[in-house]
Design a protein around this motif. Sequence first.
Motif, short mmCIF file in Angstrom:
data_model
loop_
_atom_site.label_atom_id
_atom_site.label_comp_id
_atom_site.label_asym_id
_atom_site.label_seq_id
_atom_site.Cartn_x
_atom_site.Cartn_y
_atom_site.Cartn_z
N GLU A 1 42.29 15.23 44.62
CA GLU A 1 42.71 16.49 44.03
C GLU A 1 41.89 16.86 42.80
O GLU A 1 41.76 18.03 42.45
CB GLU A 1 44.19 16.44 43.62
CG GLU A 1 45.14 16.09 44.74
CD GLU A 1 45.45 14.61 44.81
OE1 GLU A 1 46.57 14.28 45.22
OE2 GLU A 1 44.57 13.80 44.47
N GLY A 2 41.32 15.86 42.16
CA GLY A 2 40.51 16.13 40.98
C GLY A 2 39.31 17.01 41.26
O GLY A 2 38.79 17.65 40.34
N LEU A 3 38.88 17.06 42.53
CA LEU A 3 37.73 17.90 42.87
C LEU A 3 38.07 19.38 42.78
O LEU A 3 37.18 20.22 42.82
CB LEU A 3 37.25 17.57 44.28
CG LEU A 3 36.72 16.14 44.51
CD1 LEU A 3 36.25 15.98 45.94
CD2 LEU A 3 35.61 15.81 43.53
N ALA A 4 39.34 19.71 42.65
CA ALA A 4 39.74 21.11 42.48
C ALA A 4 39.80 21.52 41.02
O ALA A 4 39.99 22.71 40.71
CB ALA A 4 41.10 21.35 43.14
N ASP A 5 39.65 20.58 40.10
CA ASP A 5 39.76 20.86 38.66
C ASP A 5 38.41 21.32 38.12
O ASP A 5 37.54 20.51 37.79
CB ASP A 5 40.23 19.60 37.93
CG ASP A 5 40.45 19.82 36.44
OD1 ASP A 5 40.20 20.95 35.97
OD2 ASP A 5 40.84 18.87 35.77
N VAL A 6 38.23 22.63 38.02
CA VAL A 6 36.94 23.17 37.59
C VAL A 6 36.66 22.87 36.13
O VAL A 6 35.50 22.94 35.70
CB VAL A 6 36.87 24.69 37.84
CG1 VAL A 6 36.92 24.99 39.34
CG2 VAL A 6 37.98 25.44 37.10
N THR A 7 37.68 22.53 35.35
CA THR A 7 37.46 22.21 33.94
C THR A 7 36.83 20.83 33.75
O THR A 7 36.37 20.50 32.67
CB THR A 7 38.77 22.28 33.14
OG1 THR A 7 39.66 21.25 33.60
CG2 THR A 7 39.43 23.64 33.30
N GLY B 1 34.47 19.56 36.20
CA GLY B 1 33.38 19.45 37.16
C GLY B 1 33.78 19.68 38.60
O GLY B 1 32.95 19.49 39.50
N GLY B 2 35.03 20.08 38.85
CA GLY B 2 35.46 20.35 40.22
C GLY B 2 34.87 21.65 40.75
O GLY B 2 34.21 22.39 40.02
N SER B 3 35.14 21.95 42.01
CA SER B 3 34.53 23.10 42.66
C SER B 3 35.53 24.24 42.85
O SER B 3 36.67 24.02 43.26
CB SER B 3 33.97 22.70 44.03
OG SER B 3 33.41 23.82 44.69
N TRP B 4 35.06 25.44 42.60
CA TRP B 4 35.88 26.65 42.70
C TRP B 4 36.39 26.91 44.11
O TRP B 4 37.43 27.52 44.31
CB TRP B 4 35.06 27.86 42.25
CG TRP B 4 33.90 28.13 43.18
CD1 TRP B 4 32.66 27.58 43.12
CD2 TRP B 4 33.90 28.99 44.32
NE1 TRP B 4 31.87 28.02 44.16
CE2 TRP B 4 32.60 28.91 44.90
CE3 TRP B 4 34.84 29.84 44.91
CZ2 TRP B 4 32.24 29.62 46.05
CZ3 TRP B 4 34.48 30.55 46.05
CH2 TRP B 4 33.20 30.45 46.60
N HIS B 5 35.64 26.45 45.12
CA HIS B 5 35.97 26.85 46.49
C HIS B 5 37.28 26.27 46.98
O HIS B 5 37.91 26.83 47.89
CB HIS B 5 34.83 26.46 47.44
CG HIS B 5 34.81 25.02 47.85
ND1 HIS B 5 34.33 24.03 47.03
CD2 HIS B 5 35.21 24.40 48.99
CE1 HIS B 5 34.41 22.86 47.64
NE2 HIS B 5 34.95 23.06 48.84
#
Length: 313
Positions: free
Chosen positions: A159-165, A167-171
């Motif tokens: 789930e951390g890949l969704a955290d844009v703050t 380094g996660g990705s916007w998509h």
Amino acid sequence: MDNPVVYSSRQPSCPSEESTMSTTQATIPAATHHTARINGARIHYVTAGSTGTPVLLVHGFPETWWAFHNVIPLLAEAHRVVAVDLRGFGDSSTADDDHDSTTAARDLHGLIEHLGWGPVHVTTQDISGGTVFRLVATHPQDVLSLTAIEAGLAGFGLEGLADVTHGGSWHIGALAAAGIPELLFTGRERELLGRWAFPSMTAVAGSVTDADVDELARTYARPGGWRGAVGLYRSMLTEGEDLRALAKSRPLTVPVLAVGAGGGPFTSATLDQVTAGEVTAVQLEGVGHYAALEAPDALAAAILDFTAAVDAA
């Protein structure tokens, strides 16, 4: 399938706005195309090879079976190979609005039963990790081994890949938000894949060709073409507690290979947490996220070494 197009060029992908996207299904000489009615959906898959234990290849995003088109002939030298389009992807049926990883896992179980090949070496890539983990945990009789390529699990850090703050990705958030994929992505499929998705996460220059982008964008551009991805990304953001409980009650007992590329040791660190035994880890150096497209020879060699050891045991 009628009128297949065989793509064999390896020219660097640099799609322009004037490019005309192919509407014809791509194929390779080694592959035979099939469809099967499974759990109420039409599932498209390709097969190759005639001997050896079976290998099931499950793609990620923004992919279809085509992600493995350079790997399939290499694996087919020693195995019967099947590469599937998950429900909502490729030339399989579009997904319903409530699609999730549980449905996708049931589809894979149904496909294995349909093939009648017995247990398979299953390979998962990217966002299909949760789907394949559910398959292996709930239907261990279907599986000889698990290979995970650049894959993680909700509840274990994905789930951390969704955290844009951080380094996660916007998509991820865009795909999971109701109505946003249709609003932002429809009509822009080729540009999204060719100008953002592959360039941003590919390390091997020229490994993703114009033909690759054409074929992958072709089916995302159909009506409802984003629903498969939407369902798996929504699952990723909501199923963490469920997968933690599943891993606690049914840790993986089959042999496991974790293949890292652009994500480094993330895959092996994840699999270590959900596997009862030891995880074999391989790192593909100098390779970005799309390992099957960027380093098919190295990836196939890693899979073949692993499956040979499992079969010998």
